[in-house]
Design a protein around this motif. Structure first.
Motif, PDB file in Angstrom:
ATOM      1  N   PHE B 263      -6.211   8.621  -4.297  1.00  0.00           N
ATOM      2  CA  PHE B 263      -6.995   9.688  -3.387  1.00  0.00           C
ATOM      3  C   PHE B 263      -6.029   9.205  -1.738  1.00  0.00           C
ATOM      4  N   PRO B 264      -7.185   8.471  -1.231  1.00  0.00           N
ATOM      5  CA  PRO B 264      -6.606   7.838   0.095  1.00  0.00           C
ATOM      6  C   PRO B 264      -5.199   8.062   0.066  1.00  0.00           C
ATOM      7  N   MET B 265      -4.232   7.141  -0.517  1.00  0.00           N
ATOM      8  CA  MET B 265      -2.922   6.523  -0.893  1.00  0.00           C
ATOM      9  C   MET B 265      -2.335   8.145  -0.837  1.00  0.00           C
ATOM     10  N   SER B 266      -2.403   8.540  -2.071  1.00  0.00           N
ATOM     11  CA  SER B 266      -1.489   9.966  -2.132  1.00  0.00           C
ATOM     12  C   SER B 266      -2.309  11.052  -1.175  1.00  0.00           C
ATOM     13  N   ILE B 267      -3.006  10.948  -0.831  1.00  0.00           N
ATOM     14  CA  ILE B 267      -3.799  12.726   0.245  1.00  0.00           C
ATOM     15  C   ILE B 267      -3.129  12.156   1.581  1.00  0.00           C
ATOM     16  N   PHE B 268      -3.896  10.983   1.841  1.00  0.00           N
ATOM     17  CA  PHE B 268      -2.899  10.658   3.884  1.00  0.00           C
ATOM     18  C   PHE B 268      -1.977  10.291   3.929  1.00  0.00           C
ATOM     19  N   SER B 269      -1.568  10.599   5.028  1.00  0.00           N
ATOM     20  CA  SER B 269      -0.380   9.568   5.160  1.00  0.00           C
ATOM     21  C   SER B 269      -0.771   8.577   5.771  1.00  0.00           C
ATOM     22  N   PRO B 270       1.044   7.744   5.400  1.00  0.00           N
ATOM     23  CA  PRO B 270       0.317   6.086   5.526  1.00  0.00           C
ATOM     24  C   PRO B 270      -0.164   5.900   6.806  1.00  0.00           C
ATOM     25  N   SER B 271       0.478   6.892   7.993  1.00  0.00           N
ATOM     26  CA  SER B 271      -0.298   6.225   9.573  1.00  0.00           C
ATOM     27  C   SER B 271      -1.935   6.588   9.462  1.00  0.00           C
ATOM     28  N   GLN B 272      -2.549   8.358   8.971  1.00  0.00           N
ATOM     29  CA  GLN B 272      -3.529   8.094   8.820  1.00  0.00           C
ATOM     30  C   GLN B 272      -4.429   6.557   8.303  1.00  0.00           C
ATOM     31  N   ILE B 273      -4.236   6.144   7.369  1.00  0.00           N
ATOM     32  CA  ILE B 273      -4.919   5.101   6.885  1.00  0.00           C
ATOM     33  C   ILE B 273      -4.718   3.853   7.373  1.00  0.00           C
ATOM     34  N   ALA B 274      -3.143   3.811   8.324  1.00  0.00           N
ATOM     35  CA  ALA B 274      -2.962   2.215   8.639  1.00  0.00           C
ATOM     36  C   ALA B 274      -3.661   1.104   9.046  1.00  0.00           C
ATOM     37  N   MET B 275      -4.846   2.230   9.755  1.00  0.00           N
ATOM     38  CA  MET B 275      -5.628   1.432  10.524  1.00  0.00           C
ATOM     39  C   MET B 275      -6.789   0.248   8.785  1.00  0.00           C
ATOM     40  N   PHE B 276      -6.242   0.581   7.972  1.00  0.00           N
ATOM     41  CA  PHE B 276      -6.515  -0.469   6.894  1.00  0.00           C
ATOM     42  C   PHE B 276      -5.905  -1.168   5.967  1.00  0.00           C
ATOM     43  N   ALA B 277      -5.226  -1.294   7.016  1.00  0.00           N
ATOM     44  CA  ALA B 277      -3.792  -2.045   6.221  1.00  0.00           C
ATOM     45  C   ALA B 277      -4.998  -3.405   6.331  1.00  0.00           C
ATOM     46  N   LEU B 278      -5.136  -3.583   7.467  1.00  0.00           N
ATOM     47  CA  LEU B 278      -6.168  -5.435   7.916  1.00  0.00           C
ATOM     48  C   LEU B 278      -7.359  -5.825   6.871  1.00  0.00           C
ATOM     49  N   PRO B 279      -8.035  -5.257   7.567  1.00  0.00           N
ATOM     50  CA  PRO B 279      -9.448  -5.156   6.503  1.00  0.00           C
ATOM     51  C   PRO B 279      -8.804  -5.478   4.323  1.00  0.00           C
ATOM     52  N   MET B 280      -7.926  -3.791   4.447  1.00  0.00           N
ATOM     53  CA  MET B 280      -8.066  -4.112   2.694  1.00  0.00           C
ATOM     54  C   MET B 280      -6.548  -6.032   2.789  1.00  0.00           C
ATOM     55  N   MET B 281      -5.837  -6.077   3.450  1.00  0.00           N
ATOM     56  CA  MET B 281      -5.271  -7.040   3.884  1.00  0.00           C
ATOM     57  C   MET B 281      -6.108  -8.553   3.395  1.00  0.00           C
ATOM     58  N   VAL B 282      -6.666  -8.343   4.120  1.00  0.00           N
ATOM     59  CA  VAL B 282      -8.336  -9.346   4.697  1.00  0.00           C
ATOM     60  C   VAL B 282      -9.297  -9.611   3.305  1.00  0.00           C
ATOM     61  N   ALA B 283      -9.672  -8.584   3.374  1.00  0.00           N
ATOM     62  CA  ALA B 283     -10.497  -8.741   2.060  1.00  0.00           C
ATOM     63  C   ALA B 283      -9.968  -9.359   0.326  1.00  0.00           C
ATOM     64  N   GLY B 284      -8.403  -8.754   0.233  1.00  0.00           N
ATOM     65  CA  GLY B 284      -8.140  -9.165  -0.715  1.00  0.00           C
ATOM     66  C   GLY B 284      -7.677 -10.570  -0.520  1.00  0.00           C
ATOM     67  N   LEU B 285      -7.491 -11.242   0.104  1.00  0.00           N
ATOM     68  CA  LEU B 285      -7.570 -12.988   1.067  1.00  0.00           C
ATOM     69  C   LEU B 285      -8.224 -13.085   0.413  1.00  0.00           C
ATOM     70  N   VAL B 286      -8.994 -12.962   0.657  1.00  0.00           N
ATOM     71  CA  VAL B 286     -11.173 -14.000   0.805  1.00  0.00           C
ATOM     72  C   VAL B 286     -11.310 -12.983  -0.536  1.00  0.00           C
ATOM     73  N   SER B 287     -11.098 -12.332  -1.034  1.00  0.00           N
ATOM     74  CA  SER B 287     -11.464 -12.064  -2.535  1.00  0.00           C
ATOM     75  C   SER B 287     -10.575 -13.452  -3.943  1.00  0.00           C
ATOM     76  N   GLN B 288      -9.465 -13.499  -3.149  1.00  0.00           N
ATOM     77  CA  GLN B 288      -8.619 -14.517  -4.745  1.00  0.00           C
ATOM     78  C   GLN B 288      -9.563 -16.086  -4.088  1.00  0.00           C
ATOM     79  N   VAL B 289      -9.703 -16.077  -3.353  1.00  0.00           N
ATOM     80  CA  VAL B 289      -9.840 -17.834  -2.343  1.00  0.00           C
ATOM     81  C   VAL B 289     -10.942 -17.646  -3.322  1.00  0.00           C
ATOM     82  N   TYR B 290     -11.972 -16.288  -3.410  1.00  0.00           N
ATOM     83  CA  TYR B 290     -13.568 -16.672  -3.840  1.00  0.00           C
ATOM     84  C   TYR B 290     -13.392 -16.939  -4.875  1.00  0.00           C
ATOM     85  N   GLY B 291     -12.703 -16.207  -5.921  1.00  0.00           N
ATOM     86  CA  GLY B 291     -12.782 -15.813  -7.253  1.00  0.00           C
ATOM     87  C   GLY B 291     -12.570 -17.268  -7.844  1.00  0.00           C
ATOM     88  N   ALA B 292     -11.656 -17.367  -7.073  1.00  0.00           N
ATOM     89  CA  ALA B 292     -11.342 -18.485  -7.452  1.00  0.00           C
ATOM     90  C   ALA B 292     -11.605 -19.667  -7.421  1.00  0.00           C
TER      91      ALA B 292
END
Lengths: 489, 489
Positions: B263-292
């Motif tokens: 959905f978001p990645m195929s339908i919207f263009s990269p520039s439209q969702i660029a603002m979510f890049a950092l939050p996703m990466m940070v959430a990913g990092l936090v999740s990785q560390v927290y889970g471990a």
């Protein structure tokens, strides 16, 4: 109007005939039930006898959104009346079939079936009439029968109490209605809708408020709902099915008709409905969470589900959005089917194993697999789990609410979604109880065969719901030729 | 109906029909339920693989039927390169989970229901990936939830499986509702519910794009169980019977990834969702560390692997968040590899639990000589999840890190690489504590059925194979990316 009149006549005469039959020949329960079924069938046939087969026979709501407003002779809203009356007659048909066995323990057949017929007759008159005084009479007619039916198990205190409570609150409603009617008549000199009463004078406005409040009590709008949980849970399950399935909804329909017919603007009605719906969704869902009686839970669920219907109508009126009104009608019918199925299935459990509490239902699936299955089906449908028809109904409500993109609609949508989530908190544990592996107290009880009299209505309703879930298109098409404007382009 | 549409239809229909048959004629085929279900899943895997050459030829099977034309709702099944990796993972995991279940599950009278629900769970996941329209997507999405919830409720291990099932349902349903709102918004904007219509351009205000993307990310994030939306996961995974846990962890979590890609990645263009890049990466990092960290602190071996899923989903979310070719390719590759490795690890834990009847890590030890085969498989699993080169997950992690270094925040990628040390820590601790040291218990080990050992060994082999020859799988991902990115990057 003629078909409705004939239909009421058949129901009323049928009631008399069945009473005489029972009195003079002390006929058996099954025979009386079959006669009642026949009367309902005839009434339904007559109601639909004048179907003209052009595409606009059910919900005749023009796409301009001019909904149930003045016509010279006949109301365009009449086809919506037919939908409600038809649903009531269909439910009456199933309920009387079901009662032929369910009532065995009560032994008071000779008043039950006539009362059932009269209730539906009053309902049919109520949703058709445009004359305010006739409307008052029909509401009283229906209500009085409903009071007696709620207190039908008069040997139990709780039923008497519930019936009495319903009687008191319902009478307040009808008295308010009569008072408002008198004021409006004083100002305008007319009692036939449509009538521009809203802005003529303070007396008329006060009368209008009285009428709408009175009808609001009947339709169980929060905070005027307090009679409902008692009445719906203490009545015999067959009656609860009718009360919860169609009667409060038809009172709401009359509320809407009177509101529009007396010239209240759609925006005002819509806004009132949206706020009422929010109250209904919140109170209904939260109160249902804490119930320990299955039928009280279902009764509060009705208040919540009324909220969904009100929300849809509110969106439709406030934003002048016919699609939402049609979604509301659709959900009304869906809810009638699902809720009556729930009550009828619960009735089977009560009939064979005297279950009233949620605890008592534990592991009932072992003894009554059919009833447990249909009850779970209806609960899952009410919870709005896809692909069941309950979900399709909620999808329509959501799509119309979200497409407005207005703050009021979004607030309502938020409440709608949240309370839907909360509602899972009582539907799912109940389903889980039915299939729990440790039986509670019926462990030693033998597995009984469900009487076909009770099984057939339940199976028929489930089949209908499943068919509509798997392939909803023809049903939706049948219910409304213009449900979505996009179809016509 | 031709060959390719027949194949995708059979992936949905065959298990559904078999599941229905398992329930309907359980008295006859009950004793063979496991075998029938296993063979069905095997046929499904074959059908999925048979689709591969078709996709290579550029054929995209497509079925479109009118479902509810009044509302523009269609029944569309569609297979493209984005679907395939997820469909393949699901089919593969289902086969292994069902074979494992043959040894794990003790047959009783409810067994046919168990296998039927496992098949339906698989149908839910396959349908989610194959659905080509919004309504159908949601129907399958919820089917997956309902089936898995019933499995946890009815066959869950431990005293409070009822509350765990309810928590699981409510929490993931909350995510589903957010997804539903976003889906309905898209459907309203596009006027049709087919994905093709969504992709071929809908114009939305930037604020609407942001809202919808946020709703999708949170909704699918619940399914992926990234921190802090993971709270349903440890309980659900540790209570569910092992075959269900395997399907939950190895296949169902990745449906959230599919949703984000679809959905978001195929339908919207990269520039439209660029603002979510950092939050996703940070959430990913936090999740990785927290889970471990939670996996390091946890005592129950099943919960350790469950928390490891939270950590692994962190890698995937980080990869998606980079919005680079490498990152997204790595994330999708990680879905497949994680599916295989996680299934392998859970199977090993199942073997250990079955053999010793213990789940606490402190009570285990010195099993190396007692069950060497399990120890060897588990060694492959823990080394793979720790990201040791030549084993599957190393390849995907490499891609994810590389994607991270291509963004403007290489510091996050460095943190990610360092954070993976924690993964090594919990993985090695798990292995050492179970298999190393002295065998403390005095009782003998319980022999474990071959049906549980066989899939474990095969999956260990697959892990080695996938690590050594990543290119065929990588070729699929490559195709998928051209589909999503469409030359936009």
């Amino acid at each position: 109007m003629n078909t409705a009149f004939n239909s009421i006549l058949i129901l009323a005469c049928g009631a008399l005939a069945i009473y005489l039959l029972a009195r003079l020949f002390s006929a058996r329960n099954e025979l009386l039930a079959c006669c009642t079924v026949l009367v309902f069938f005839l009434a339904g046939l007559v109601l639909f006898s004048k179907l003209n087969l052009n595409s606009k026979f059910w919900l005749e709501i023009p796409s301009s959104g001019e909904f149930m407003v003045s016509g010279e002779q006949e109301w365009p809203g009449e086809s919506a009346s037919r939908l409600i009356a038809g649903t009531a007659i269909a439910l009456g048909f199933l309920v009387s079939l079901y009662s032929s066995r369910y009532l065995e323990q009560d032994q008071r057949y000779k008043t039950y079936y006539p009362l059932l017929l009269l209730t539906v007759a009053g309902l049919v008159g109520m949703v058709y009439t445009t004359d305010l005084f006739l409307l008052y009479l029909f509401i009283e007619w229906m209500s009085v029968c409903a009071y007696v039916l709620v207190a039908f198990r008069r040997q139990t205190n709780t039923a008497t109490e519930a019936g009495f409570k319903y009687l008191i609150m319902g009478s307040v409603g009808t008295i308010l209605f009569l008072l408002g009617l008198a004021w409006i008549f004083r100002v305008t000199g007319q009692i036939k809708m449509p009538l521009q009463a809203a802005e003529t004078s303070a007396w008329a406005s006060a009368g209008l408020v009285c009428i709408l409040t009175g009808l609001g009590i009947k339709s169980a709008f929060v905070p005027l709902h307090t009679w409902l949980p008692d009445a719906h849970s203490r009545a015999p399950s067959s009656i609860s099915a009718l009360l919860s399935g169609i009667i409060i909804q038809s009172c709401f329909f009359v509320w809407l008709r009177v509101g529009l017919g007396l010239g209240v603007s759609k925006q005002v009605l819509g806004a009132v409905l949206i706020w009422l719906s929010i109250a209904n969704m919140i109170v209904g869902n939260f109160m249902a969470l804490v119930q320990i009686h299955v039928k009280r839970l279902l009764a509060f669920s009705s208040i919540a589900q009324m909220g969904y219907i009100l929300f849809s109508f509110g969106i439709g009126l406030y934003f002048d959005f016919p699609q939402a009104i049609l979604a509301g009608f659709l959900y009304l019918v869906i809810h009638a089917a699902l809720k009556s199925l729930a009550f009828l299935s619960k009735g089977i459990c009560h009939f064979y194993y005297q279950t009233t509490l949620i605890e008592d239902m534990r592991g009932i699936a072992k003894h009554l697999p059919l009833a447990a299955l249909t009850l779970s089906l209806s609960l899952a449908g009410l919870a709005g789990l896809p692909p069941l028809i309950g979900f399709s109904g909620k999808w329509f409500i959501l799509t119309s609410a979200l497409s407005t993109l207005q703050p009021l609609a979004l607030v309502g949508t938020g409440v709608f979604l949240l309370t839907n989530l909360i509602s899972l908190g009582y539907y799912l544990p109940l389903i889980a109880q039915l299939y729990a592996s440790q039986p509670h107290r019926n462990e030693a009880a033998p597995t009984l065969r469900i009487s076909p009299w009770m099984a057939i209505p339940v199976i028929a309703l489930s089949g209908l719901i499943l068919a509509a879930s798997i392939y909803p298109a023809p049903w939706v098409k049948w219910l409304s030729p213009i449900i979505f404007i996009s179809e016509g382009g | 109906m031709n060959y390719e549409t027949g194949l995708i239809l059979s992936i949905i229909l065959l298990p559904s029909v078999i599941a229905l048959l398992l329930v309907m004629i359980r008295r006859i085929i009950g004793p063979y339920a496991g075998w029938i279900a296993g063979i069905t899943a095997g046929l499904n895997l074959l059908a999925t693989l048979a689709l591969l050459p078709l996709l290579r030829q550029g054929i995209e099977p497509h079925i479109a039927l009118n479902w509810l034309p009044q509302a523009g709702i269609q029944f569309i099944l569609h297979l493209d390169w984005l679907t395939f990796p997820f469909l393949f993972t699901e089919a593969l995991v289902t086969v292994f989970a069902l074979i494992y279940a043959l040894g794990y599950h003790h047959p009783d009278e409810r067994t046919p229901f168990f296998y039927a629900l496992l098949l339906i769970f698989g149908v839910g996941m396959a349908g989610t990936t194959l659905a080509g329209s919004v309504f159908l997507f949601y129907v399958f999405w919820e089917l997956m939830l309902v089936a898995s919830c019933v499995l946890i409720l009815a066959w869950g291990e431990g005293p409070n499986n009822g509350s765990v099932a309810l928590q699981y349902f409510l929490f993931t349903h909350l995510g589903s509702l957010l997804v539903l709102v976003a889906l309905i918004n898209l459907y309203d904007a596009a006027g049709s519910d087919s994905f093709v219509a969504l992709r071929s351009g809908i114009s939305l205000a930037p604020a609407a794009v942001t809202t919808i993307t946020a709703l999708f990310l949170i909704g699918f994030g619940v399914k992926m169980a990234v921190f802090p939306l993971h709270i349903w996961l440890p309980d659900a995974h540790s209570v569910a019977p092992m075959p269900v846990t395997i399907m939950l962890a190895a296949a169902m979590l990745s449906m959230g990834v599919y949703g984000i890609l679809r959905f978001p990645m195929s339908i919207f263009s990269p520039s439209q969702i660029a603002m979510f890049a950092l939050p996703m990466m940070v959430a990913g990092l936090v999740s990785q560390v927290y889970g471990a960290l939670m996996a390091i602190a946890e005592q129950d071996i099943k919960r350790i692997i469950a928390y490891s899923s939270v950590s692994q989903m962190g890698y995937i979310l980080f990869g998606l968040g980079t919005l680079t070719y490498e990152g997204i390719a790595g994330a999708t590759l990680h879905v497949i590899y994680h599916g295989v490795v996680k299934a392998l690890l859970f199977m090993c834990m199942g073997l250990v639990i079955r053999a010793t009847n213990k789940r606490q890590i402190s009570e285990l030890g010195g099993l190396m000589n007692k069950i060497p085969l399990t120890a060897a498989c588990c060694a492959v699993g823990v080394l793979a999840i720790a990201g040791v080169p030549m084993l599957a997950i190393f390849n995907s992690e490499w891609m994810i890190y590389s994607g991270g270094f291509h963004t403007t925040y290489p510091g996050l990628a460095v943190a990610m690489v360092l954070g993976s040390l924690l993964t090594v820590a919990y993985a090695l601790r798990l292995f050492m504590e179970i298999f190393w040291g002295d065998y403390t218990s005095d009782g003998n080990l319980i022999p474990v059925s071959a049906a549980m050992r066989l899939p474990t060994v095969v999956l260990a082999g697959l892990t080695l194979l996938a690590g050594l020859f990543p290119s065929p799988v990588f070729a699929w991902i490559d195709q998928e990316l051209t589909l999503i990115l469409g030359g936009l990057w």
